[in-house]
Design an enzyme around this catalytic site. Sequence first.
Site, PDB file in Angstrom:
ATOM      1  N   ARG A  83      -9.034  -5.413   2.259  1.00 23.08           N
ATOM      2  CA  ARG A  83      -9.016  -4.488   3.401  1.00 23.08           C
ATOM      3  C   ARG A  83     -10.442  -4.083   3.787  1.00 23.08           C
ATOM      4  NH1 ARG A  83      -4.070  -2.530   4.889  1.00 23.08           N
ATOM      5  NH2 ARG A  83      -2.330  -2.972   3.462  1.00 23.08           N
TER       6      ARG A  83
ATOM      7  N   LEU B  59      -1.071  -3.235  -6.263  1.00 22.94           N
ATOM      8  CA  LEU B  59      -1.097  -3.441  -4.818  1.00 22.94           C
ATOM      9  C   LEU B  59      -0.846  -2.084  -4.169  1.00 22.94           C
ATOM     10  CD1 LEU B  59       0.955  -6.756  -4.352  1.00 22.94           C
ATOM     11  CD2 LEU B  59      -1.527  -6.485  -4.265  1.00 22.94           C
ATOM     12  N   ASP B  60      -1.570  -1.797  -3.098  1.00 23.97           N
ATOM     13  CA  ASP B  60      -1.380  -0.483  -2.464  1.00 23.97           C
ATOM     14  C   ASP B  60      -0.019  -0.402  -1.791  1.00 23.97           C
ATOM     15  OD1 ASP B  60      -1.651  -1.800   0.042  1.00 23.97           O
ATOM     16  OD2 ASP B  60      -3.824  -1.693  -0.168  1.00 23.97           O
ATOM     17  N   VAL B  61       0.290   0.744  -1.275  1.00 22.85           N
ATOM     18  CA  VAL B  61       1.624   1.002  -0.733  1.00 22.85           C
ATOM     19  C   VAL B  61       1.946   0.074   0.433  1.00 22.85           C
ATOM     20  CG1 VAL B  61       3.134   2.765   0.270  1.00 22.85           C
ATOM     21  CG2 VAL B  61       1.437   3.410  -1.431  1.00 22.85           C
TER      22      VAL B  61
ATOM     23  N   THR C  56       0.659  -2.939   1.073  1.00 24.34           N
ATOM     24  CA  THR C  56       0.529  -4.366   0.798  1.00 24.34           C
ATOM     25  C   THR C  56       1.807  -4.894   0.163  1.00 24.34           C
ATOM     26  OG1 THR C  56      -1.840  -4.068   0.448  1.00 24.34           O
ATOM     27  CG2 THR C  56      -0.864  -6.111  -0.351  1.00 24.34           C
TER      28      THR C  56
END
Length: 412
Positions: A365, A275-277, A279
């Site tokens: 996204r 998961l990105d930063v 999220t």
Amino acid sequence: MAALSSLHHISTTLSLLGLAKPSLLAPPFRRPFRGLPPITSSSLEFNITFAPPSPKPKPPPNLKSDGVLDSDSSQNGQFFIPWIVRGEDGNLKLQAHPPDHFMKALAEAKTQKPKKKVDKAAKKKKDISAVGNAGIEPPGPPPKLSKAARRFYNEHFRERPQRLSKVLAAAGVASRRGSEELIFNGKVTVNGTVCNAPQTRVDPGKDIIYVNGNRLPKKLPPKVYLALNKPKGYICSSGEKEFRSVLDLFEDYLKAWDKINPGSPKPRLFTVGRLDVATTGLIIVTNDGDFAQKLSHPSSNLTKEYIATIDGEVRKRHLIAISEGTEIEGVLCVPDSVELLPTQPDLSRPRIRIVVHEGRNHEVRELVKNAGLEIHSLKRVRIGGFRLPADLGIGKHIELKQSDLRTMGWKS
């Protein structure tokens, strides 16, 4: 008459002593006598007789006595235990001493030594000392098993040899790629020989493996499956130093590992997917490489549900644009479902529920951005059939059960 004379004698005696008047003694036994001294009279005599003793039974005429109960013994008062024996003529007789054949058999009998009680604990200790001072019991004969039983054991219970790089990664030495680099650089030895092939099959329980001069433990750590509610501002890798890693949230868990699992090495944890930063939400952390590969690979078709909070107003055309999909890295990605959630009083921004199954990088996204909307926050709430618990706080984790793993399509 004797009783009347004795009564008259008592009354005269009392009158002489002045203790009573003759007129008072006329009616006998009408007033009790008090304070009288004990009176003895030789005239009180009783004629008591006893029945004669019963005659002793006479022995049968066929029993002859040879002096057992003679007159001397009866006079002296001695008691004899008679022996009833059968004589040579076939008749029974009494005698004071045992028969000759009995005394002869008693003299020739061999006395047996008493059996000593065997102490089982001492015998067991003696057997153990005979094997050696190692303190182990002597091994018994191995059980005889059929070929079918051995085949069933080897297929279901016995650990098969694994790739060397996989064993190093499972032992927590490094990641799979890091383990391969150590093998290529000649830092790993197997049974005293440098091994440069990551695909070499090894058995940690039998083979002696050294990495940078340190012995690899024979016992691998158990498989661990954790579900984390990822907070914002954390990354899913441990390489970058400018951001905090989600693995830092498990420091307390690893510190208490030795108390919970004594004698077992600590696992090397990593995330399943990323998961990105920005999220938040559900992410799985484990040390099982096969499990991570199964869940993160696109071929698993495992659905993932996200809740996207949008800045601005959401129209119907926006939902249609998201549902049509977008091209990411040359591949058209179409979501499984898109739904505008009802508004809530405590939330001013609209929310969209998006379900995908491919799990491409920044897929959700890109879908929202391609529809002309801007994401305020993004949270993952479900992977497969496992949903993030509503009471699990941000930055907290729980251990997954086998039933939870089955909801994500994993069979251990």
